[in-house]
Design a protein around this motif. Sequence first.
Motif, PDB file in Angstrom:
ATOM      1  N   LEU A  46       0.790  -1.234   0.000  1.00  0.00           N
ATOM      2  CA  LEU A  46       0.000   0.000   0.000  1.00  0.00           C
ATOM      3  C   LEU A  46       0.821   1.282   0.000  1.00  0.00           C
ATOM      4  N   ASP A  47       2.084   1.191   0.321  1.00  0.00           N
ATOM      5  CA  ASP A  47       2.858   2.427   0.441  1.00  0.00           C
ATOM      6  C   ASP A  47       4.346   2.115   0.377  1.00  0.00           C
ATOM      7  N   TYR A  48       5.158   3.138   0.601  1.00  0.00           N
ATOM      8  CA  TYR A  48       6.574   2.880   0.775  1.00  0.00           C
ATOM      9  C   TYR A  48       7.058   3.642   2.007  1.00  0.00           C
ATOM     10  N   CYS A  49       8.131   3.152   2.579  1.00  0.00           N
ATOM     11  CA  CYS A  49       8.688   3.807   3.754  1.00  0.00           C
ATOM     12  C   CYS A  49      10.123   4.189   3.451  1.00  0.00           C
ATOM     13  N   GLU A  50      10.623   5.179   4.179  1.00  0.00           N
ATOM     14  CA  GLU A  50      12.015   5.576   4.004  1.00  0.00           C
ATOM     15  C   GLU A  50      12.652   5.668   5.376  1.00  0.00           C
ATOM     16  N   GLY A  51      13.956   5.511   5.399  1.00  0.00           N
ATOM     17  CA  GLY A  51      14.614   5.574   6.693  1.00  0.00           C
ATOM     18  C   GLY A  51      16.107   5.457   6.558  1.00  0.00           C
ATOM     19  N   PHE A  52      16.756   5.286   7.694  1.00  0.00           N
ATOM     20  CA  PHE A  52      18.205   5.161   7.714  1.00  0.00           C
ATOM     21  C   PHE A  52      18.583   3.827   8.319  1.00  0.00           C
ATOM     22  N   PHE A  53      19.730   3.312   7.877  1.00  0.00           N
ATOM     23  CA  PHE A  53      20.203   2.070   8.460  1.00  0.00           C
ATOM     24  C   PHE A  53      20.740   2.355   9.856  1.00  0.00           C
ATOM     25  N   SER A  54      20.462   1.426  10.747  1.00  0.00           N
ATOM     26  CA  SER A  54      20.907   1.579  12.119  1.00  0.00           C
ATOM     27  C   SER A  54      21.611   0.288  12.539  1.00  0.00           C
ATOM     28  N   PRO A  55      22.713   0.312  13.205  1.00  0.00           N
ATOM     29  CA  PRO A  55      23.467   1.480  13.659  1.00  0.00           C
ATOM     30  C   PRO A  55      24.411   2.066  12.596  1.00  0.00           C
ATOM     31  N   THR A  56      24.690   1.347  11.527  1.00  0.00           N
ATOM     32  CA  THR A  56      25.619   1.863  10.521  1.00  0.00           C
ATOM     33  C   THR A  56      25.154   1.409   9.142  1.00  0.00           C
ATOM     34  N   PRO A  57      25.300   2.253   8.103  1.00  0.00           N
ATOM     35  CA  PRO A  57      24.809   1.861   6.777  1.00  0.00           C
ATOM     36  C   PRO A  57      25.631   0.752   6.125  1.00  0.00           C
ATOM     37  N   VAL A  58      26.894   0.687   6.459  1.00  0.00           N
ATOM     38  CA  VAL A  58      27.764  -0.304   5.830  1.00  0.00           C
ATOM     39  C   VAL A  58      28.300  -1.236   6.916  1.00  0.00           C
ATOM     40  N   PRO A  59      28.176  -2.536   6.709  1.00  0.00           N
ATOM     41  CA  PRO A  59      28.625  -3.469   7.743  1.00  0.00           C
ATOM     42  C   PRO A  59      30.109  -3.309   8.063  1.00  0.00           C
ATOM     43  N   ASN A  60      30.465  -3.436   9.318  1.00  0.00           N
ATOM     44  CA  ASN A  60      31.883  -3.439   9.702  1.00  0.00           C
ATOM     45  C   ASN A  60      32.135  -4.633  10.622  1.00  0.00           C
ATOM     46  N   ALA A  61      33.270  -4.635  11.283  1.00  0.00           N
ATOM     47  CA  ALA A  61      33.649  -5.806  12.063  1.00  0.00           C
ATOM     48  C   ALA A  61      32.664  -6.101  13.195  1.00  0.00           C
ATOM     49  N   THR A  62      32.106  -5.050  13.788  1.00  0.00           N
ATOM     50  CA  THR A  62      31.179  -5.286  14.908  1.00  0.00           C
ATOM     51  C   THR A  62      29.759  -5.589  14.434  1.00  0.00           C
ATOM     52  N   PHE A  63      29.352  -4.945  13.342  1.00  0.00           N
ATOM     53  CA  PHE A  63      27.980  -5.130  12.886  1.00  0.00           C
ATOM     54  C   PHE A  63      27.953  -5.781  11.515  1.00  0.00           C
ATOM     55  N   SER A  64      27.533  -7.042  11.471  1.00  0.00           N
ATOM     56  CA  SER A  64      27.411  -7.718  10.182  1.00  0.00           C
ATOM     57  C   SER A  64      26.105  -7.265   9.526  1.00  0.00           C
ATOM     58  N   VAL A  65      25.923  -7.614   8.253  1.00  0.00           N
ATOM     59  CA  VAL A  65      24.729  -7.189   7.514  1.00  0.00           C
ATOM     60  C   VAL A  65      23.456  -7.605   8.257  1.00  0.00           C
ATOM     61  N   GLY A  66      23.497  -8.797   8.846  1.00  0.00           N
ATOM     62  CA  GLY A  66      22.309  -9.306   9.540  1.00  0.00           C
ATOM     63  C   GLY A  66      21.909  -8.461  10.738  1.00  0.00           C
ATOM     64  N   LYS A  67      22.862  -7.740  11.304  1.00  0.00           N
ATOM     65  CA  LYS A  67      22.566  -6.959  12.518  1.00  0.00           C
ATOM     66  C   LYS A  67      22.110  -5.549  12.186  1.00  0.00           C
ATOM     67  N   ILE A  68      22.213  -5.173  10.897  1.00  0.00           N
ATOM     68  CA  ILE A  68      21.805  -3.832  10.507  1.00  0.00           C
ATOM     69  C   ILE A  68      20.311  -3.825  10.229  1.00  0.00           C
ATOM     70  N   THR A  69      19.599  -2.914  10.861  1.00  0.00           N
ATOM     71  CA  THR A  69      18.156  -2.841  10.614  1.00  0.00           C
ATOM     72  C   THR A  69      17.805  -1.483  10.032  1.00  0.00           C
ATOM     73  N   MET A  70      16.627  -1.437   9.432  1.00  0.00           N
ATOM     74  CA  MET A  70      16.171  -0.177   8.863  1.00  0.00           C
ATOM     75  C   MET A  70      15.414   0.579   9.936  1.00  0.00           C
ATOM     76  N   ASN A  71      15.854   1.780  10.208  1.00  0.00           N
ATOM     77  CA  ASN A  71      15.159   2.636  11.166  1.00  0.00           C
ATOM     78  C   ASN A  71      14.234   3.544  10.345  1.00  0.00           C
ATOM     79  N   VAL A  72      12.960   3.182  10.325  1.00  0.00           N
ATOM     80  CA  VAL A  72      12.009   3.908   9.468  1.00  0.00           C
ATOM     81  C   VAL A  72      11.729   5.279  10.046  1.00  0.00           C
ATOM     82  N   THR A  73      11.860   6.296   9.197  1.00  0.00           N
ATOM     83  CA  THR A  73      11.554   7.635   9.673  1.00  0.00           C
ATOM     84  C   THR A  73      10.164   8.082   9.221  1.00  0.00           C
ATOM     85  N   LYS A  74       9.748   7.607   8.051  1.00  0.00           N
ATOM     86  CA  LYS A  74       8.463   8.071   7.530  1.00  0.00           C
ATOM     87  C   LYS A  74       7.915   7.069   6.529  1.00  0.00           C
ATOM     88  N   CYS A  75       6.596   6.948   6.480  1.00  0.00           N
ATOM     89  CA  CYS A  75       5.972   6.148   5.433  1.00  0.00           C
ATOM     90  C   CYS A  75       5.061   7.059   4.630  1.00  0.00           C
TER      91      CYS A  75
END
Length: 301
Positions: free
Chosen positions: A99-128
């Motif tokens: 029904l819609d689309y949402c936009e947001g920022f990746f949390s805690p980091t947009p690009v995976p690093n040693a502490t946060f793998s891709v699986g641990k990155i979630t989308m922090n929705v700011t608006k739909c």
Amino acid sequence: MRPFALLPVCFMLTAMILSFLCVFAGSKKGFMDDYHIVLLNTSRIGSSIFNTSSTHSGDNVFTTFIHNITDGIENELSSGFNSLAKQLGVHDCYSAHILDYCEGFFSPTPVPNATFSVGKITMNVTKCSNRTALYHFDPTQTLQRELNNSGHSDISLTDLHWPSAVDNGLAALRVAQRVAFVLYCIAIGMSSFALLISLISVFLAGRLSASINILVSFLAFLAIGLASAITTVVAVKAEHAINNHGAVVSISASKGIKFLILTWVATGLTLSSALVWYGECVIGRRKASKDLTSYTGGAVE
Ligand SMILES: *[C@@H]1O[C@H](CO)[C@@H](O)[C@H](O)[C@H]1NC(C)=O
Ligand SMILES: *[C@@H]1O[C@H](CO)[C@@H](O)[C@H](O)[C@H]1NC(C)=O
Ligand SMILES: *[C@@H]1O[C@H](CO)[C@@H](O)[C@H](O)[C@H]1NC(C)=O
Ligand SMILES: *[C@@H]1O[C@H](CO)[C@@H](O)[C@H](O)[C@H]1NC(C)=O
Ligand SMILES: *[C@@H]1O[C@H](CO)[C@@H](O)[C@H](O)[C@H]1NC(C)=O
Ligand SMILES: *[C@@H]1O[C@H](CO)[C@@H](O)[C@H](O)[C@H]1NC(C)=O
């Protein structure tokens, strides 16, 4: 009384609820917004320019912009610690729902690093976006609008070498959303009807009600099965198109596994319901013919 008929009643009720969720998931911020069909990752949009900007610059507004912003934070940006999208005034990610689309920022980091793998990155929705049946998912327009709003109207997506193949993938997604919406509505209607008839059949034995149940359950299965197939095919195709052609602007996409599980479980449940009624019909017929045989057998005696 046919107590076993409670089984298809449960199946259909669950299928109906799941179909509802397929349509309304992510329809507002915070409500199952990770159940998207496709997620567009724009967090590094335009970062491929980094490589070319050092060799030939000046002719491109975007290149100038990059040079401007990278003065202090170039290393941070090019090593991926920061969201380039944020600097440009656009979002890290855009998720498409029915029904819609949402936009947001990746949390805690947009690009995976040693502490946060891709699986641990979630989308922090700011608006739909506003919930509208048959809406347009047009990130191209949205991105340009956001660029304009953040004072970068001199940067167009053409400057970023936005590929037309990505637009084609998104256009297919838009058509699929419309068709799938209609099919989900049919499926919800059919499964409520099947639910009603199944409930009546719990108390009303008879082959006729079983036959009607088979038909209605099967129609519900067809509608939601088709909706699931279409959303699956398009999610996979859009993911491929964007990942294959979006690399030049450093955008990527991923299909929504959670959404696909949801819709296929609903499909499986409607099919199970139809099969249970089919089984009942076959058993009922055998029993009826057996009763008939023993009856005539008795008459001969
Ligand atoms: C930039 O160049 C480096 C090495 O020259 C390469 O590994 C990298 O993939 C390039 N990045 C992009 C986004 O094209
Ligand atoms: C770059 O920075 C200068 C000075 O801060 C500013 O006048 C100019 O508009 C900037 N250019 C872009 C493309 O942001
Ligand atoms: C999500 O974004 C909001 C607003 O930017 C912020 O306050 C919140 O801490 C973020 N949540 C997470 C989990 O990062
Ligand atoms: C988003 O895309 C960038 C560039 O393609 C990639 O490096 C990053 O891992 C992606 N982030 C997520 C959460 O998938
Ligand atoms: C990974 O990114 C997070 C968030 O930006 C940061 O706090 C953390 O220190 C980073 N880890 C490494 C090993 O760079
Ligand atoms: C979304 O809804 C709000 C409030 O109902 C309205 O003010 C706004 O104009 C709508 N936006 C769009 C794009 O339709």
